[in-house]
Design a protein around this motif. Structure first.
Motif, PDB file in Angstrom:
ATOM      1  N   GLU A   1      -0.563   2.600  -0.674  1.00 13.65           N
ATOM      2  CA  GLU A   1       0.110   3.222   0.454  1.00 13.65           C
ATOM      3  C   GLU A   1       1.016   2.205   1.132  1.00 13.65           C
ATOM      4  N   PHE A   2       0.487   0.962   1.260  1.00 15.50           N
ATOM      5  CA  PHE A   2       1.282  -0.080   1.904  1.00 15.50           C
ATOM      6  C   PHE A   2       2.565  -0.340   1.125  1.00 15.50           C
ATOM      7  N   SER A   3       2.416  -0.434  -0.208  1.00 14.45           N
ATOM      8  CA  SER A   3       3.605  -0.753  -0.997  1.00 14.45           C
ATOM      9  C   SER A   3       4.633   0.359  -0.890  1.00 14.45           C
ATOM     10  N   GLU A   4       4.143   1.589  -0.809  1.00 14.10           N
ATOM     11  CA  GLU A   4       5.083   2.702  -0.656  1.00 14.10           C
ATOM     12  C   GLU A   4       5.705   2.704   0.737  1.00 14.10           C
ATOM     13  N   ASN A   5       4.825   2.446   1.716  1.00 14.60           N
ATOM     14  CA  ASN A   5       5.333   2.424   3.084  1.00 14.60           C
ATOM     15  C   ASN A   5       6.315   1.291   3.299  1.00 14.60           C
ATOM     16  N   ALA A   6       5.964   0.116   2.746  1.00 15.08           N
ATOM     17  CA  ALA A   6       6.832  -1.046   2.915  1.00 15.08           C
ATOM     18  C   ALA A   6       8.209  -0.715   2.386  1.00 15.08           C
ATOM     19  N   SER A   7       8.215  -0.107   1.223  1.00 13.35           N
ATOM     20  CA  SER A   7       9.482   0.266   0.627  1.00 13.35           C
ATOM     21  C   SER A   7      10.224   1.228   1.544  1.00 13.35           C
ATOM     22  N   HIS A   8       9.498   2.245   1.999  1.00  8.73           N
ATOM     23  CA  HIS A   8      10.145   3.258   2.821  1.00  8.73           C
ATOM     24  C   HIS A   8      10.602   2.692   4.155  1.00  8.73           C
ATOM     25  N   GLU A   9       9.695   1.978   4.807  1.00  5.51           N
ATOM     26  CA  GLU A   9       9.993   1.513   6.161  1.00  5.51           C
ATOM     27  C   GLU A   9      11.095   0.467   6.179  1.00  5.51           C
ATOM     28  N   LEU A  10      11.215  -0.315   5.110  1.00  9.29           N
ATOM     29  CA  LEU A  10      12.279  -1.317   5.089  1.00  9.29           C
ATOM     30  C   LEU A  10      13.594  -0.737   4.595  1.00  9.29           C
ATOM     31  N   GLN A  11      13.494   0.192   3.651  1.00 13.95           N
ATOM     32  CA  GLN A  11      14.731   0.725   3.069  1.00 13.95           C
ATOM     33  C   GLN A  11      15.527   1.504   4.104  1.00 13.95           C
ATOM     34  N   THR A  12      14.838   2.219   5.000  1.00 19.07           N
ATOM     35  CA  THR A  12      15.571   3.036   5.960  1.00 19.07           C
ATOM     36  C   THR A  12      16.392   2.175   6.933  1.00 19.07           C
ATOM     37  N   PRO A  13      15.765   1.167   7.582  1.00 22.96           N
ATOM     38  CA  PRO A  13      16.610   0.309   8.437  1.00 22.96           C
ATOM     39  C   PRO A  13      17.728  -0.368   7.659  1.00 22.96           C
ATOM     40  N   LEU A  14      17.437  -0.770   6.432  1.00 14.92           N
ATOM     41  CA  LEU A  14      18.485  -1.391   5.615  1.00 14.92           C
ATOM     42  C   LEU A  14      19.626  -0.416   5.382  1.00 14.92           C
ATOM     43  N   ALA A  15      19.242   0.830   5.109  1.00 13.31           N
ATOM     44  CA  ALA A  15      20.270   1.857   4.887  1.00 13.31           C
ATOM     45  C   ALA A  15      21.108   2.042   6.144  1.00 13.31           C
TER      46      ALA A  15
ATOM     47  N   LYS B   1     -22.046   1.050  -5.554  1.00 16.78           N
ATOM     48  CA  LYS B   1     -21.352   2.186  -4.941  1.00 16.78           C
ATOM     49  C   LYS B   1     -20.479   1.685  -3.802  1.00 16.78           C
ATOM     50  N   LYS B   2     -21.078   0.815  -2.962  1.00 19.88           N
ATOM     51  CA  LYS B   2     -20.335   0.263  -1.837  1.00 19.88           C
ATOM     52  C   LYS B   2     -19.106  -0.479  -2.329  1.00 19.88           C
ATOM     53  N   MET B   3     -19.304  -1.302  -3.354  1.00 23.45           N
ATOM     54  CA  MET B   3     -18.234  -2.157  -3.851  1.00 23.45           C
ATOM     55  C   MET B   3     -17.102  -1.318  -4.440  1.00 23.45           C
ATOM     56  N   THR B   4     -17.470  -0.369  -5.293  1.00 30.64           N
ATOM     57  CA  THR B   4     -16.418   0.420  -5.941  1.00 30.64           C
ATOM     58  C   THR B   4     -15.710   1.323  -4.928  1.00 30.64           C
ATOM     59  N   ASP B   5     -16.479   1.873  -3.983  1.00 27.74           N
ATOM     60  CA  ASP B   5     -15.843   2.703  -2.956  1.00 27.74           C
ATOM     61  C   ASP B   5     -14.820   1.887  -2.185  1.00 27.74           C
ATOM     62  N   LYS B   6     -15.223   0.638  -1.864  1.00 28.53           N
ATOM     63  CA  LYS B   6     -14.336  -0.242  -1.127  1.00 28.53           C
ATOM     64  C   LYS B   6     -13.095  -0.552  -1.962  1.00 28.53           C
ATOM     65  N   ALA B   7     -13.333  -0.825  -3.247  1.00 21.74           N
ATOM     66  CA  ALA B   7     -12.202  -1.140  -4.132  1.00 21.74           C
ATOM     67  C   ALA B   7     -11.224   0.031  -4.194  1.00 21.74           C
ATOM     68  N   VAL B   8     -11.792   1.241  -4.306  1.00 21.41           N
ATOM     69  CA  VAL B   8     -10.939   2.429  -4.378  1.00 21.41           C
ATOM     70  C   VAL B   8     -10.140   2.573  -3.085  1.00 21.41           C
ATOM     71  N   ASP B   9     -10.832   2.378  -1.948  1.00 20.17           N
ATOM     72  CA  ASP B   9     -10.146   2.494  -0.658  1.00 20.17           C
ATOM     73  C   ASP B   9      -9.050   1.450  -0.508  1.00 20.17           C
ATOM     74  N   GLU B  10      -9.416   0.199  -0.879  1.00 20.21           N
ATOM     75  CA  GLU B  10      -8.444  -0.896  -0.752  1.00 20.21           C
ATOM     76  C   GLU B  10      -7.230  -0.637  -1.638  1.00 20.21           C
ATOM     77  N   TYR B  11      -7.520  -0.149  -2.843  1.00 20.29           N
ATOM     78  CA  TYR B  11      -6.437   0.113  -3.778  1.00 20.29           C
ATOM     79  C   TYR B  11      -5.508   1.183  -3.217  1.00 20.29           C
ATOM     80  N   ALA B  12      -6.133   2.222  -2.670  1.00 20.20           N
ATOM     81  CA  ALA B  12      -5.329   3.296  -2.085  1.00 20.20           C
ATOM     82  C   ALA B  12      -4.508   2.755  -0.918  1.00 20.20           C
ATOM     83  N   ALA B  13      -5.145   1.874  -0.114  1.00 21.56           N
ATOM     84  CA  ALA B  13      -4.437   1.307   1.036  1.00 21.56           C
ATOM     85  C   ALA B  13      -3.272   0.442   0.577  1.00 21.56           C
ATOM     86  N   LEU B  14      -3.541  -0.333  -0.471  1.00 21.43           N
ATOM     87  CA  LEU B  14      -2.507  -1.215  -1.017  1.00 21.43           C
ATOM     88  C   LEU B  14      -1.329  -0.399  -1.532  1.00 21.43           C
TER      89      LEU B  14
END
Lengths: 441, 227
Positions: A213-227, A198-211
């Motif tokens: 989110e990061f990939s979406e944020n990275a895209s967003h946060e970099l694209q705006t200054p670039l724009a 349970k601990k492992m899968t919960d962590k995996a789910v959280d990490e995946y969600a974080a990842l």
């Protein structure tokens, strides 16, 4: 091997060893018991006869025909403890080996030393052994039967929560964001396993969600200054600038272009790895291919590239339409870019099962398979960023296509097999079945 | 043309505002969903430029609002999120086009004009300038009444120049306009050069004025002041 079979095997091995040791022990115990009892009886018998002699009675009064040997050894013969002898011999009359036990006792009677010896037939040790052996075999067979029957019944009871856990884990998908639910069981080890899972899968789910989110944020946060940079630069070139400044700005624009392309490609790769582009239905790949070819036709014309194409109609492939475009565009632009400066050729072949694109070009100076890796290029200072083929590979892997890149006689050949797995995937599934047969429970 | 720009990033909003203002458009800026809703209640716009991620809500929710209020403006989504879902959701919720950041201002303008034309807000699909007449439906271009024999890409290029008259168009923006974003290729500039060269040749052959100037190493400019 099932866990219950393992337990049964071990139990049987241990009980067999215990039975063997116990059998040997029992055999000696029983044999000694019989011999000792007989010896005691014969001794007592000798004593009685000696007493009769001492009191002056004729010994045959008690002997009553029993075989007794009485000897007078003389005055000075020493008195020792009783001698016990055991003989085994073959009796041809009854065709059987017999065991014969004799006890010789010494007595001092009226200053004379007597030896009184008597004997009897005793039960032979071999016969005891046979009896013991057959009863032990019976016990082992019975316990085997009980262990197997009770084992399968009890293991189902005890391991039911375990199988439940296995089933839950199998259906667990990191993408679904659904955390797994495991029941509390009465077994300590299973509880530990469940808590850990349970601990492992919960962590995996959280990490995946974080990842994600990061990939979406990275895209967003970099694209705006670039724009912002890009738009300001566009406004800047509108203003009154010198030729020198223009050259500087042109370099900056190139760099920004490259940066935004890398960012876009990397976020696309991340999204592909996160499997955000699921193929939901069959698409007409022949149509996508034709569209892409016509979009690039003018580029080929400008570069003087001769195109041969053979595209079968009604080629359907299970692929996300956006990915189909990206795949084709990357392959085509690669084939155009890395072509010969003059008299270049491109061959495109599409059949029901495979897509093959060939282009003339200089031989690669690194192994062709390496070109699927990110930022690997034949010409490190070239104008491409070297991520196009990595994206193509990722798309193929994601959709279980088989891609091959070879260089033969001046031709770069990239071949994508859409249905390489129809037989091998079944094999794989079968393999899993045989590996975990209990999973079907 | 009256445009409402809904974008929370002030610098970017200022750039877009400047660019559109120089085209003579009336461009108003909202930084939040609330402010945008207020403006949409009070005024009418030809076009709405909409960012998806806003401080006080999702831009897609604003699309719902536009639809429920029966506002007839054209809508162009500008978003950093290139998530496919957003693109599809946006287009399904009634947006006319979707542009991902970082975009070229000239591209934004071209898309804006395209929406404007498609919605027939100025009542025509014909783009004219001096001797040029471009029909965006039939993809026909003529100079002085002579139909030019140009390819689809050359037509797109000419239209791009006409929409962004007197602007310096970088080679990058032209390449992105003609071939899209997903080619991992920076050498498309050679092709830009080839296309511009061909286009100029064809215009000259039809005795049209060569309005296209080369601007240092930067790109090209359609100079309408040329005689």
């Amino acid at each position: 091997m099932k866990i219950v079979s393992k337990f049964t095997m071990w139990y049987l091995c241990i009980s067999l060893i215990a039975m063997l040791i116990g059998g040997v022990f029992a055999y000696y115990q029983v044999r000694n018991g019989i011999n000792n009892a007989e010896t005691e009886r014969l001794k007592n018998y000798n004593d009685i006869i000696a007493e009769q002699i001492r009191t002056g009675n004729a010994p045959d009064k008690y002997m009553r025909g029993r075989p007794v040997e009485i000897k007078i050894l003389g005055k000075d013969a020493p008195i020792t403890t009783a001698e016990v002898h055991q003989y085994t011999y073959y009796n041809p009359d009854i065709k059987h080996r017999e065991c014969w036990l004799s006890v010789k006792s010494f007595y001092k009677i009226n200053d004379e030393t007597y030896s009184i010896s008597s004997y009897n037939y005793v039960t032979k040790a071999n016969e005891i052994l046979m009896g013991l052996l057959s009863s032990f075999i019976c016990i082992v067979a019975l316990s085997l039967l009980f262990v197997i029957i009770s084992g399968s019944v009890i293991s189902k009871l005890i391991l039911a929560p375990f199988y439940h856990t296995v089933k839950t884990i199998q259906t667990f998908s990191i993408k679904s964001k659904q955390k797994i639910q495991l029941p509390k069981t009465g077994t300590k080890e299973l509880n530990e396993l469940n808590v850990f899972l349970k601990k492992m899968t919960d962590k995996a789910v959280d990490e995946y969600a974080a990842l994600k989110e990061f990939s979406e944020n990275a895209s967003h946060e970099l694209q705006t200054p670039l724009a912002i940079i890009r738009s300001k630069m566009e406004l800047l070139v509108e203003s009154d600038i010198t030729e020198e400044q223009a050259a500087l700005i042109a370099d900056m624009q190139n760099a920004i272009e490259k940066l935004s392309k890398i960012n876009r490609s990397l976020t696309l790769l991340t999204k592909l790895e996160n499997e955000e582009y699921d193929a939901t239905k069959d698409i007409k790949f022949c149509r996508s291919a034709k569209d892409s070819l016509s979009a690039f036709s003018d580029l080929m014309e400008v570069k003087g590239i001769c195109l041969h194409r053979q595209i079968d109609s009604n080629v359907t492939v299970m692929l996300n339409p956006a990915l189909a475009d990206i795949l084709l565009n990357n392959l085509l632009s690669n084939a155009i870019r890395h072509n010969l400066p003059e008299n270049g050729q491109i061959d495109v072949l599409l059949t029901k099962d495979k897509f093959c694109i060939k282009n003339t070009g200089n031989p690669p100076n690194i192994p062709t398979e390496d070109l699927f890796r990110r930022f690997k290029k034949v010409n490190q200072s070239g104008e491409s960023i070297g991520i196009g083929l990595a994206i193509v590979k990722q798309i193929c892997d994601l959709n279980k296509f088989k891609i091959r890149y070879t260089f033969e006689e001046g031709w770069h050949i990239i071949e994508i097999n859409f249905r390489p797995i129809s037989s091998s995937s079944k094999l794989l599934q079968n393999d899993e079945r045989t590996l975990h047969p209990e999973i079907q429970l | 043309m009256k445009v409402l720009l809904i974008e929370d990033n002030k610098e970017l909003a200022a750039s877009v505002h400047d660019y559109l203002a120089r085209e003579g458009y009336i461009c108003e800026v909202s930084y939040t969903v609330n402010d945008a809703q207020e403006k949409l209640h009070l005024f009418q716009y030809d076009c709405i430029l909409l960012d998806i991620m806003l401080p006080d809500g999702n831009g897609l929710a604003l699309l719902e609002f536009v639809r429920s209020e029966n506002i007839q403006s054209g809508i162009l989504i500008i978003s950093a999120k290139n998530a496919l879902d957003d693109r599809i959701n946006g287009l399904e919720s009634g947006a006319d086009d979707y542009l991902t950041k970082p975009f070229h201002l000239s591209e934004l303008h071209a898309r804006l004009r395209a929406i404007f034309r498609r919605k027939k807000l100025d009542g025509t699909n014909i783009v004219t300038f001096n001797e040029f007449i471009l029909n965006t439906d039939t993809l026909e271009a003529s100079v002085n009444g002579t139909v030019l024999d140009i390819t689809r890409k050359e037509f797109d290029l000419l239209l791009y120049f006409l929409v962004n008259k007197n602007r310096v168009l970088s080679r990058q923006s032209i390449a992105a306009h003609l071939w899209g974003d997903y080619t991992d290729d920076l050498s498309n500039f050679d092709f830009v050069y080839q296309h511009v060269k061909n286009l100029r040749k064809k215009i000259s052959a039809a005795e049209g004025t060569d309005y296209i100037d080369t601007v240092y190493g930067l790109g090209y400019k359609f100079n309408s002041a040329k005689e």
